[in-house]
Design an enzyme around this catalytic site. Structure first.
Site, PDB file in Angstrom:
ATOM      1  CG  ASP A   1       0.128   0.535   0.945  1.00 48.72           C
ATOM      2  OD1 ASP A   1       0.596   1.233   2.067  1.00 48.72           O
ATOM      3  OD2 ASP A   1       0.851   0.642   0.035  1.00 48.72           O
TER       4      ASP A   1
ATOM      5  CE  LYS B   1       1.908  -2.849  -3.636  1.00 53.05           C
ATOM      6  NZ  LYS B   1       3.271  -2.211  -3.722  1.00 53.05           N
TER       7      LYS B   1
ATOM      8  N   GLY C   1       3.270   4.034   2.922  1.00 51.94           N
ATOM      9  CA  GLY C   1       4.002   3.677   4.176  1.00 51.94           C
ATOM     10  C   GLY C   1       5.455   3.948   3.970  1.00 51.94           C
TER      11      GLY C   1
ATOM     12  CG  MET D   1       9.343  -5.793   2.838  1.00 49.26           C
ATOM     13  SD  MET D   1       9.189  -5.665   0.886  1.00 49.26           S
ATOM     14  CE  MET D   1      10.695  -4.707   0.773  1.00 49.26           C
TER      15      MET D   1
ATOM     16  N   GLY E   1       7.089  -0.231  14.478  1.00 46.14           N
ATOM     17  CA  GLY E   1       8.000   0.918  15.110  1.00 46.14           C
ATOM     18  C   GLY E   1       7.159   2.255  14.803  1.00 46.14           C
TER      19      GLY E   1
END
Ligand code: SAH
Length: 479
Positions: free
Chosen positions: A249, A271, A302, A384, A413
């Site tokens: 994703d 996503k 991730g 998020m 990051g």
């Protein structure tokens, strides 16, 4: 090629080692691992070296080297600091056709010790022909990281079944196909993940059925970390390099994807927020379908697959279809981003605990439990949360968190584009409005954020940039 690599069976052979110091000790340790009987001759012998020679057939001679000691020896190693003695040993050994090694003096060696990666029965020797032992050792370190310890157990398993396979499969080609199937597939994976009994049972069944191909594949749910490819685990890399197909994703960085097997099909399943290239149920089905075709499927996510990654849901579907899987943890964004921003999440005296919280407030039945998030002495990390920043800030202040509590936003990051914006609950939303940091971004709330001033070591700080920019404008008179 100056030296031909050979692997020597030295079990119960007599080897002469001249020298009793540190280097002799290292050589002695190595030689003993191969099962030799060792005679050590030296005026002084280290205690550790003495302790190594406990076999009744080992010998320590305190005194002078003389050529008669070479009688009956298979190899000789000289490890003293006496060059004349080394030359004598060299010529004495040549005369008697005994292979000789003189430490650090390639010109006096008829054999040399390679740097070794030991996964016995698999052993890799690396030699620079004496030109640069350091380079050989560096290469060894690289190989050590690439070759899992499990190769040792895999080698033994194959060894145990070798004759049985030979008897079952008549042709060399069939045997080769069979072993490729075993060594690149599920059976090897079982060995690597410590499930020896299952591996052995599968191998027995495969021999019995005369199978040379895949039945059901396997799915690896792999945490790809936050972006910097060097933050992958060895296990993640290994599985990525044997994948037939990879579903990834948008949080998976291009550099990480680059490390997948060249021939693997890479399939994007999206996503980003509000942009699900393939909805979750669709992803679950895709994983099942490909595994049923016998493929090795990597589901690359991730960060860590079990932290806001919906990894559990994908596994439930696999489980219900009886598809074998493994899960590889990854470095989650909270850990990676805080580290790369210089914010120790639980610094002593600042925070006793840390909470990972989703900032995704839409479509949620339960609102965030802000009352719990405002406790002092804790760090709160929002995933998020960029698009709900104002609601989060209002919620925290509304529930009594002091408005001057430090906050950091870390965007992208660990990547070369990492940006860190710091402020307080009172002003962070306005600062972000100015700075427009982009997703993915993490929000850290708590006193630990102030440590960033001292400990930042990677990437840009937005404020510094803004200040330089402002100064620049004054200098050029634009103000
Ligand atoms: N499973 C992932 C989290 C997925 S949720 C993990 O363990 O990290 C997605 C959120 O993770 C993003 O909205 C963002 O808050 C955070 N995130 C992931 N990678 C990030 C990165 N490189 N920099 C900042 N935040 C990141």
């Amino acid at each position: 090629m100056d030296f031909l690599p050979l692997f020597f069976n030295l079990k119960s052979r007599q080897v002469l080692l001249i020298g009793g110091g540190d280097i002799a000790l290292r050589k002695a340790r190595l030689l003993k691992r191969s099962g030799v009987h060792l005679t050590v001759v030296s005026h002084v012998v280290d205690d550790e070296l003495k302790a190594l020679l406990i076999d009744s057939q080992d010998q320590i001679i305190i005194g002078e080297y003389h050529a008669e000691l070479l009688e009956g020896k298979t190899l000789v190693v000289a490890a003293t600091d006496d060059h004349n003695l080394h030359e004598r040993v060299h010529y004495d050994a040549l005369e008697r056709n005994i292979p000789v090694n003189v430490v650090d003096t390639p010109a006096l060696c008829t054999f040399i010790f390679p740097a070794i990666v030991d996964r016995s029965p698999i052993v890799i020797g690396i030699s620079s022909g004496g030109e640069s032992p350091v380079l050989a050792r560096l290469l060894r370190a690289r190989l050590e990281t690439l070759i899992p310890n499990g190769y040792s157990r895999l080698g033994s398993l194959v060894g145990r079944f070798r004759n049985q396979v030979k008897a079952t499969f008549g042709s060399v080609n069939e045997r080769r196909r069979f072993w490729e199937h075993v060594l690149e597939g599920q059976i090897a994976e079982k060995v690597f993940s410590g499930r020896h009994d299952e591996a052995e049972a599968l191998l027995e069944a495969a021999i019995e059925k005369g199978e040379t191909g895949h039945q059901v594949g396997e799915v690896y749910l792999v945490g790809a970390g936050p972006g910097d490819p060097e933050l992958l685990t060895f296990k993640a890399l290994r599985l990525m390099q044997q994948a037939d197909v990879v579903f990834y994703d948008n949080l998976v960085s291009a550099q990480v994807l680059d490390l997948c097997r060249r021939d693997a099909d890479l399939i994007y399943v999206g996503k980003k927020r509000d942009d699900h290239a393939v909805p979750q149920e669709g992803i679950n089905t895709l994983l099942v379908e490909h595994a049923l075709q016998g493929k090795r499927v990597v589901r690359l996510k991730g960060g860590d697959p079990f932290i806001f990654g919906r990894g559990g849901e994908e596994l439930e579907t696999l489980k219900s279809h009886g598809i074998p899987f493994q899960v590889v943890p990854g470095i989650t964004a909270a850990s990676a981003c805080s580290t790369y921003a210089g914010i120790p999440l639980t610094h002593r005296g600042y925070a006793q605990s840390v909470k990972f919280v989703t900032g995704q407030l839409k479509n949620r039945k339960d609102k965030l439990n802000f009352a719990e998030l405002v406790h002092p002495n804790q760090t709160v990390v929002f995933y998020m949360g960029l698009h709900t920043l104002t609601e989060l800030v209002d919620g925290l202040i509304g529930h009594g968190k002091p408005a001057e509590t430090p906050v950091a936003i870390i965007s992208k990051g660990t990547s070369p584009d990492q940006k860190v914006l710091t402020g307080t609950l009172a002003d962070i939303a306005a600062k972000q409005y100015e700075a427009q940091l982009v997703a993915p971004a993490l929000i850290i709330v708590g006193e630990v954020v102030t440590l960033q001033d001292k400990l930042a070591w990677f990437g840009d700080r937005v404020e510094e940039q803004a200040q330089t920019h402002a100064l620049g404008m004054i200098n050029t008179g634009v103000e």
